[in-house]
Design a protein around this motif. Structure first.
Motif, PDB file in Angstrom:
ATOM      1  N   GLY A  70      32.460 -24.585 -10.161  1.00  0.00           N
ATOM      2  CA  GLY A  70      31.734 -24.563 -11.391  1.00  0.00           C
ATOM      3  C   GLY A  70      31.404 -23.246 -11.608  1.00  0.00           C
ATOM      4  N   ASN A  71      31.405 -22.300 -10.664  1.00  0.00           N
ATOM      5  CA  ASN A  71      31.035 -20.798 -10.603  1.00  0.00           C
ATOM      6  C   ASN A  71      32.319 -20.174 -10.501  1.00  0.00           C
ATOM      7  N   ASP A  72      33.488 -20.828 -10.788  1.00  0.00           N
ATOM      8  CA  ASP A  72      34.916 -20.348 -10.046  1.00  0.00           C
ATOM      9  C   ASP A  72      35.183 -18.892 -10.794  1.00  0.00           C
ATOM     10  N   ALA A  73      34.839 -18.368 -11.978  1.00  0.00           N
ATOM     11  CA  ALA A  73      35.105 -17.355 -12.653  1.00  0.00           C
ATOM     12  C   ALA A  73      34.321 -16.238 -12.253  1.00  0.00           C
ATOM     13  N   GLU A  74      32.888 -16.624 -11.759  1.00  0.00           N
ATOM     14  CA  GLU A  74      31.926 -15.670 -11.531  1.00  0.00           C
ATOM     15  C   GLU A  74      32.261 -15.400 -10.127  1.00  0.00           C
ATOM     16  N   ASN A  75      32.724 -16.361  -9.283  1.00  0.00           N
ATOM     17  CA  ASN A  75      32.934 -16.135  -7.793  1.00  0.00           C
ATOM     18  C   ASN A  75      34.206 -15.210  -7.818  1.00  0.00           C
ATOM     19  N   ARG A  76      35.409 -15.174  -8.520  1.00  0.00           N
ATOM     20  CA  ARG A  76      36.411 -14.665  -8.409  1.00  0.00           C
ATOM     21  C   ARG A  76      35.994 -13.090  -8.630  1.00  0.00           C
ATOM     22  N   LEU A  77      35.295 -13.054  -9.648  1.00  0.00           N
ATOM     23  CA  LEU A  77      34.880 -11.600 -10.203  1.00  0.00           C
ATOM     24  C   LEU A  77      34.091 -10.836  -9.084  1.00  0.00           C
ATOM     25  N   LEU A  78      33.112 -11.738  -8.421  1.00  0.00           N
ATOM     26  CA  LEU A  78      32.485 -11.078  -7.274  1.00  0.00           C
ATOM     27  C   LEU A  78      33.241 -10.839  -6.083  1.00  0.00           C
ATOM     28  N   ALA A  79      34.145 -11.829  -5.873  1.00  0.00           N
ATOM     29  CA  ALA A  79      35.298 -11.561  -4.746  1.00  0.00           C
ATOM     30  C   ALA A  79      35.971 -10.256  -4.901  1.00  0.00           C
TER      31      ALA A  79
END
Length: 495
Positions: A70-79
């Protein structure tokens, strides 16, 4: 995992083994990011990423980013930020860090401003610099404009966009639309301070660029500057606008440094006209009065004019740009005259055109050409040949004829007639030369500095020759006070 090894609140891990166990078992990428941040701050990161540990950590980061919770986009940016952080400390092993990076992005990431601070934005930008995606240029240029004060990130983003574009020209063309995002900033002062930060960073990136310039780079830069400065400037500080202009001028000079041939093309400098239009006449005068780089551009233009003049060329478009670079044509004229002062080899007619600001009319120039330059050259060549034959003909009449009168009277009479006819031809040639205002240069036998534009080297032009001896005189003509060489002296190397 024992509590004594991990203090969850501060993410301080006491042993490498415990650190690795925590990273592999973590369920939240933010916890891993906090741990790595803390370890880096304590300068313990090299022990953590030693040998195969680096790949293990990067795989754990990628797995957490791709969980889809559910936080996929945020996680990808943080990654991207986490991997960028690792690449910054794993010098020479960036390929290992970014091996799986393309798996994160089928489409552009969230705006970089979503990250917590300037460091995270910088590290994310490092990750984006390793991508080859079709969206990378547009994303990086847009994010470089949107980010406020993360200057390190902005520098990496702009460098990535430029590298992806392949040339300065293409970059400036593709990034113009990104300035539309600044329209939401209502304050002129705030907006132009942001633009100054952008132009300053872009200037830094361009200054170290060693790649292609691209076609019509001057036009592309002009459009880029126009897009950057077309909004209201009512409350913007003059010093801020001056800095923006100086950054643009520095990039213009970089075009010339990379490809000097662009200095001879008027479109290279069209940014001056676009900037004048964007700033308005009153503000423009104030801005250029404080500019540090305008004089350098003026010098480049004067050098371009000098190169063209030495090629016996005039260029109205370059002259128009010179007038834009100065306040008026009246200021251009003494500037050109001073710059041409040591260039004695320039043809008088061409020199006059440049020094008079290109104001010699076509009718004046045609009138000069109607004086018969090509015919005068032929008359001048005839005069030289006549004068060079004078000594031979005098010896023929004085020394040969008396012998012929004894041994062959008819032949002696023929030679007398030929000598008399030569005298008539010589007299006519001298009279014609006088009428056409032609005269000898009186240089025969002189030792001079070699100038290919003023001298004709016997046997063809030779490199490295400095001193020459005049073997045959030249002919010059007075064009209403302007002296022009019509027949070049023939010379040989003096050595």
């Amino acid at each position: 995992m024992e509590n004594k090894d991990i203090k969850i609140g501060l993410k301080v891990i006491l042993s490498v083994e415990a650190q690795m166990e925590f990273i592999q078992q973590a369920g939240d990428l933010r916890e891993v990011n906090a741990l790595l941040t803390r370890v880096m701050a304590k300068q313990k990161i090299q022990a953590l990423i030693k040998d195969s540990n680096l790949t293990t950590v990067c795989d754990a980061v990628m797995d957490l980013a791709l969980m889809g919770d559910g936080n996929d986009a945020e996680n990808r940016l943080l990654a991207a930020a986490v991997l960028g952080r690792l690449s910054a400390v794993a010098r020479g092993r960036e390929n290992e860090v970014f091996a799986r990076l393309p798996e994160l992005y089928d489409e552009p990431p969230l705006p970089i401003e979503e990250l917590a601070d300037g460091d995270e934005k910088y590290y994310a930008a490092l990750s984006f610099s390793a991508l080859k995606s079709s969206w990378i240029t547009e994303y990086c240029t847009t994010q470089a404009v949107l980010t406020d004060t993360a200057e390190k990130a902005r520098r990496v983003l702009l460098h990535t966009a430029l590298k992806s574009s392949g040339s300065l020209s293409m970059f400036w063309q593709q990034s113009q639309h990104s300035f539309e995002t600044l329209r939401v900033i209502e304050s002129d002062d705030t907006r132009y301070k942001r633009i100054r930060r952008i132009s300053s960073t872009m200037n830094e990136v361009v200054r170290v660029w060693e790649g292609e310039v691209g076609p019509d780079a001057g036009l592309a830069l002009a459009d880029w500057v126009a897009a950057m400065t077309k909004t209201s400037k009512k409350d913007a500080e003059t010093a801020v606008l001056t800095d923006i202009l100086d950054d643009a001028l520095a990039m213009l000079l970089r075009i010339i440094e990379l490809r000097f041939s662009h200095a001879l093309l008027a479109p290279t400098y069209i940014m001056l006209d676009k900037a004048r239009t964007a700033f308005g006449s009153v503000l423009w005068k104030e801005v250029i009065r404080h500019s540090n780089n305008l004089d350098k551009v003026r010098t480049a233009l004067k050098e371009a004019a000098l190169v063209l003049a030495r090629q016996n060329r005039t260029d109205k478009a370059v002259m128009d740009v010179l007038c834009s670079a100065y306040h008026s044509r009246a200021q251009v004229m003494p500037a050109i005259t001073a710059h041409f002062s040591d260039a004695h080899e320039i043809e008088p007619e061409v020199r006059a055109w440049w020094e008079q600001g290109g104001q010699i009319t076509e009718s004046q120039r045609k009138a000069e050409h109607r004086m018969g330059n090509s015919e005068d050259q032929q008359i001048g060549s005839l005069l030289i040949n006549v004068e060079e034959s004078k000594t031979v003909m005098e010896k023929l009449e004085r020394a040969v004829v008396p012998f012929l009168e004894i041994s062959d009277p008819p032949l002696a009479e023929t030679v007398k007639k030929a000598a008399a006819r030569y005298s008539e031809i010589a007299l006519a040639a001298r009279q014609l030369a006088t009428m056409r205002k032609l005269k000898h240069m009186d240089l025969k036998g002189a030792l001079l500095e070699y100038n290919p534009l003023q001298h004709e080297m016997l046997g063809g032009h030779q490199l490295g020759v400095r001193k020459i001896r005049v073997e045959r005189d030249g002919i010059q003509k007075d064009f209403g006070g302007k002296i022009k060489v019509l027949v070049k002296p023939r010379v040989t190397p003096a050595d």
